[in-house]
Enzyme design. Structure first.
Site, PDB file in Angstrom:
ATOM      1  CE1 TYR A  91      -3.783  -2.313   0.227  1.00  0.00           C
ATOM      2  CE2 TYR A  91      -2.475  -3.292   1.817  1.00  0.00           C
ATOM      3  CZ  TYR A  91      -3.536  -3.667   0.922  1.00  0.00           C
ATOM      4  OH  TYR A  91      -4.263  -4.696   0.916  1.00  0.00           O
ATOM      5  CE1 TYR A 471      -8.959  -4.476   1.260  1.00  0.00           C
ATOM      6  CE2 TYR A 471      -9.468  -3.711   3.640  1.00  0.00           C
ATOM      7  CZ  TYR A 471      -8.490  -4.378   2.862  1.00  0.00           C
ATOM      8  OH  TYR A 471      -7.622  -5.131   3.226  1.00  0.00           O
ATOM      9  NE  ARG A 472      -4.639  -1.741   4.006  1.00  0.00           N
ATOM     10  CZ  ARG A 472      -4.255  -2.577   4.879  1.00  0.00           C
ATOM     11  NH1 ARG A 472      -4.628  -3.808   5.014  1.00  0.00           N
ATOM     12  NH2 ARG A 472      -3.062  -2.159   5.485  1.00  0.00           N
TER      13      ARG A 472
END
Ligand code: ADP
Length: 531
Positions: A91, A471-472
């Protein structure tokens, strides 16, 4: 690499700001050498890591130091990107969205401030890792267990804030948060929930407090820096089972999802499950044996159907399987749960159910992913390495037909872009399913990373049009993910940005995180139609 500066900050002003930071926390904790800056680059960057290069890092040791640093950042308009342990792999790791942001590295704040064995909670600082908390609990006799993501070297706070998931009944980590201490973007400090009462001893036991519940607003956001967090711990279970249900039928996904749904909804299955698709079954097994893709297939495009069938057979794997833990206080309770699970899955054709059991007193179960480990890391070298990965992870209801429709679209696009579709579906809570589609790449293969990036952007646009949201997201795609939330001309993003501007008028805290940009920096938004 030349010094990177924050946008709109002159070298002279930057240097003055660094001096003031150093006066607060000591020169040795203002990290701006090239070597230091390199450690804050994203080692798994899908493309050029320099796009997200920081201007350096600042590592305070206390809440008061964080407050003082934030005030200086406001004075000089230096953007800060807080990280707890900065291991947010896939991420962005410790790297910021906006190039030239300074990383606010909280790893030195690593005290476990309290473990309360009567009430089952801990109060921790940002630098506390899952390993740290796990070890502390074991030293105290193991009366509580933690829920850890894979892998467990990251921070308890960082993972909960980013909505991470683990494999116990406490697996939705954001749901285990109870009470925070937060430094706001202007340097003020606030305690949420019962922590708002001076002298409260109930801070970590009642999530609702009085008035709006702010804890959630500080997760996946850029509204504050969390300096303390309460986390609820799970009382040690009396019995645990790990269950793997394998289905030989290629079309087993819909019945699998529909069989899981009621069992999860009524909590018979009381922890996160992971559905594994055929690519993932092969890749996980291959990497365990040290194999890479070229050992299996070196032709063009994704693994062809016949190769998939051959590899599954050779490895004794099924096209679809699901893996989960079941927990109970008593063995007899676990027996009842397993009986219900066997009976429900036993109705499906060509099914195999494997169960391993553990009971209190036995050595800790290594198989259940309940303890922090470092599994899952070697997987990224699937294309030969040095590898990386990023994820596209839309949320879908666990309705077989709906999941199959979304899965087939994602799979088709992976095939078109020539990337093997490594996909796991894990539930977050009893009702939500996250289709976590992983794009592996080699960091030195520009073509592969480009195709992965294009695939992400395309999937985000196409699935949003069908009513889905991610969601991310990786720091390179936070704007794309935010742009999926389209209702009423992106009203949610507009609300987030109104709050942002009210709390952070100088726009110093993590600009662009989750696609939330402060007024002065909105021109940096990569996609979307809100200006
Ligand atoms: P981990 O090492 O646990 O994987 P990180 O420390 O990298 O996680 O944190 C993940 C992300 O969560 C960071 O990039 C940051 O955006 C946010 N974050 C982490 N810690 C804090 C904090 N203490 N306050 C505010 N945001 C944070």
């Amino acid at each position: 690499m030349a010094q990177v500066l924050p946008p709109n900050v002159s070298p002279e002003r930057f240097s003055k700001a660094l001096d003031e930071f150093a006066a607060i926390i000591g020169k040795e904790w203002v990290l701006t050498s090239e070597e230091d800056r390199n450690t804050y680059l994203d080692p798994f960057a899908p493309g050029n890591a320099d796009e997200h290069a920081s201007a350096g890092a600042i590592a305070p040791q206390s809440t008061e130091e964080v407050q003082a640093v934030v005030r200086v950042a406001n004075k000089y308009r230096i953007p800060l990107w807080p990280v707890s342990t900065g291991r947010n792999l896939a991420y962005g790791s410790a790297a910021p969205v906006l190039r030239g942001t300074m990383v606010l590295d909280l790893k030195r704040m690593k005290r476990i401030l309290e473990i309360n064995e009567e009430l089952g909670y801990a109060l921790v600082e940002p630098g506390v890792s899952f390993f740290d908390l796990h070890d502390a609990l074991r030293e105290r006799g193991d009366t509580y267990w933690i829920s850890s993501p894979a892998p467990g070297w990251g921070s308890v706070i960082g993972n909960a804030l980013e909505h991470g998931v683990g494999y116990t009944p406490y697996g939705v980590h954001a749901d285990t948060i109870c009470g925070m201490e937060v430094v706001l973007p202007d340097g003020d400090v606030v305690r949420t929930g019962m922590g708002g009462v001076q002298g409260s001893r109930e801070w970590q036991i009642f999530k609702l407090g009085y008035g709006p519940i702010w804890d959630g607003a500080f997760t996946q956001s850029n509204f504050g820096i969390v300096t303390k967090m309460g986390v609820w711990l799970m009382p040690a279970p009396g019995a645990v089972a790990n269950v793997v249900v394998s289905l030989q039928d290629e079309n087993a996904l819909a019945p699998l999802v529909d069989t899981l749904r009621p069992l999860r909804l009524n909590d018979t299955i009381n922890a996160t499950y992971t559905i594994v698709n055929p690519y993932r079954a092969i890749i996980d097994d291959a990497r365990l044996q040290g194999q890479v893709r070229a050992d299996i297939y070196s032709g063009p495009g994704v693994l062809p159907k016949d190769v998939i069938a051959r590899e599954l057979a050779k490895r004794g794997k099924s096209p679809w399987s699901v893996n989960f833990n079941v927990f109970d206080v008593r063995e007899a309770g676990l027996d009842l749960r397993l009986e219900a699970i066997r009976s429900a899955f036993g109705k499906l054709p060509r099914v195999n159910i494997d169960v391993q059991r553990w009971r209190a007193g036995e050595p800790r179960p290594g198989w259940a992913r309940v303890d922090p480990g470092l599994f899952a890391l070697g997987i990224v070298d699937w294309y030969g390495g040095p590898g990386g990965h990023m994820n596209f992870a839309p949320v879908c209801a666990p309705i077989g037909s709906r999941v199959v429709e979304l899965y087939e679209l994602i799979h088709r696009r992976f095939v078109e872009h020539g990337l093997d579709c490594y996909l796991g579906m894990l539930n977050s809570g009893n009702r939500g399913l996250i289709l976590n589609a992983v794009m592996f790449f080699n960091r030195n293969d520009d073509d592969l990373t480009r195709r992965g990036r294009e695939l992400y952007a395309r999937l985000a646009a196409e699935t949003a049009a069908l009513g889905y949201g991610d969601y991310r997201a990786h720091i390179s795609f936070m704007d794309h993910a935010a742009a999926m939330y389209t209702f009423n001309d992106h009203a949610l993003r507009r609300l987030n940005e109104r709050v942002k501007d009210a709390l952070d008028p100088n726009g110093i805290l993590a600009p662009g995180k989750q696609g939330i940009w402060p007024a002065g920096l909105r021109s940096f938004r990569k996609t979307g139609d809100h200006s």
